[in-house]
Design a protein around this motif. Sequence first.
Motif, PDB file in Angstrom:
ATOM      1  N   UNK A 191       0.861  -1.399  -0.130  1.00  0.00           N
ATOM      2  CA  UNK A 191       0.021  -0.044  -0.037  1.00  0.00           C
ATOM      3  C   UNK A 191       0.715   1.332  -0.098  1.00  0.00           C
ATOM      4  N   UNK A 192       2.187   1.319   0.054  1.00  0.00           N
ATOM      5  CA  UNK A 192       3.195   2.403   0.166  1.00  0.00           C
ATOM      6  C   UNK A 192       3.022   2.770  -1.366  1.00  0.00           C
ATOM      7  N   UNK A 247      -4.465   2.211  -9.234  1.00  0.00           N
ATOM      8  CA  UNK A 247      -4.672   1.260 -10.506  1.00  0.00           C
ATOM      9  C   UNK A 247      -5.438  -0.044  -9.920  1.00  0.00           C
ATOM     10  N   UNK A 248      -5.268  -0.211  -8.942  1.00  0.00           N
ATOM     11  CA  UNK A 248      -5.918  -1.756  -8.352  1.00  0.00           C
ATOM     12  C   UNK A 248      -6.835  -1.636  -7.081  1.00  0.00           C
ATOM     13  N   UNK A 249      -7.157  -0.447  -6.975  1.00  0.00           N
ATOM     14  CA  UNK A 249      -8.156  -0.143  -5.931  1.00  0.00           C
ATOM     15  C   UNK A 249      -9.195  -1.278  -5.576  1.00  0.00           C
ATOM     16  N   UNK A 250      -9.893  -1.457  -6.678  1.00  0.00           N
ATOM     17  CA  UNK A 250     -11.151  -2.308  -6.456  1.00  0.00           C
ATOM     18  C   UNK A 250     -10.741  -3.769  -6.223  1.00  0.00           C
ATOM     19  N   UNK A 251      -9.659  -4.146  -6.457  1.00  0.00           N
ATOM     20  CA  UNK A 251      -9.057  -5.296  -6.159  1.00  0.00           C
ATOM     21  C   UNK A 251      -8.526  -5.502  -4.893  1.00  0.00           C
ATOM     22  N   UNK A 252      -7.741  -4.344  -4.261  1.00  0.00           N
ATOM     23  CA  UNK A 252      -7.293  -4.322  -2.915  1.00  0.00           C
ATOM     24  C   UNK A 252      -8.310  -4.385  -1.996  1.00  0.00           C
ATOM     25  N   UNK A 253      -9.465  -3.598  -2.329  1.00  0.00           N
ATOM     26  CA  UNK A 253     -10.540  -3.404  -1.447  1.00  0.00           C
ATOM     27  C   UNK A 253     -11.078  -4.813  -0.964  1.00  0.00           C
ATOM     28  N   UNK A 260      -4.532   8.376   0.019  1.00  0.00           N
ATOM     29  CA  UNK A 260      -5.735   7.771  -0.690  1.00  0.00           C
ATOM     30  C   UNK A 260      -5.734   8.720  -2.293  1.00  0.00           C
ATOM     31  N   UNK A 261      -6.478   8.006  -3.123  1.00  0.00           N
ATOM     32  CA  UNK A 261      -6.550   8.393  -4.607  1.00  0.00           C
ATOM     33  C   UNK A 261      -7.451   9.749  -4.522  1.00  0.00           C
TER      34      UNK A 261
END
Length: 220
Positions: free
Chosen positions: A21-22, A29-35, A177-178
Amino acid sequence: MIVNAMEFREFEDCRAFINLLDDRDFVIKYKHILDTKFEELVKWFLCSYMGIRTRQVPPMDSYKRRVNLLSLYLLVAMDGGYQTVTTENTWPAIAKDMGFNYEDGDYMRATYAAYLDVLEYYYNFNHVQQNMQDKKMVLDEGTSSGLHQEGLKNTGTVNNAETGNQSAVEMESVVLFAGVDDDDWSKGKRRKRFNFNYAKWAMDGANRSVMDQARKHNLV
């Protein structure tokens, strides 16, 4: 694919994921997967690691609104961590950024405390332990190498400088955060102290103004 394949069987797996997450670009780019994967991490940590099975993951408020735990984790980190957010009274702003209302600030604080605060503590503790082990390995290797005293001093000076630089980089690479621009990301700026009473007063005044205008329009 790497993130999707990750499994959480020991705390080192959690630490490896949180380290990812750093990387700001990676998170965006991968926020939805990381959620989804972060929810798996929190659920494993609470249920399997801590033995706490009474907390729903993901958490939901009384209106069945789902709390995005990763967004909450990132936003709090951006503002300096749990203690700083509490001291600066920015929980209402956190709630607003999460898509809730200012009045839900206390709920966000309680949610973070119940789901993420202990996780953050264990992560930081584990990180310190790892650093201590790395330093011990360096010292052991230095002792067994048979270097001269002057060489050891020079090596120690270089290592201290590198350690200082690494600490500075870690301080600056606060997870953000984005939606935050590059300058704010790099500098890790924090919000100013949030005046919730003033914000509520301003919102109430704006609502009254709109209602007054609507009445005047209806009278005409």
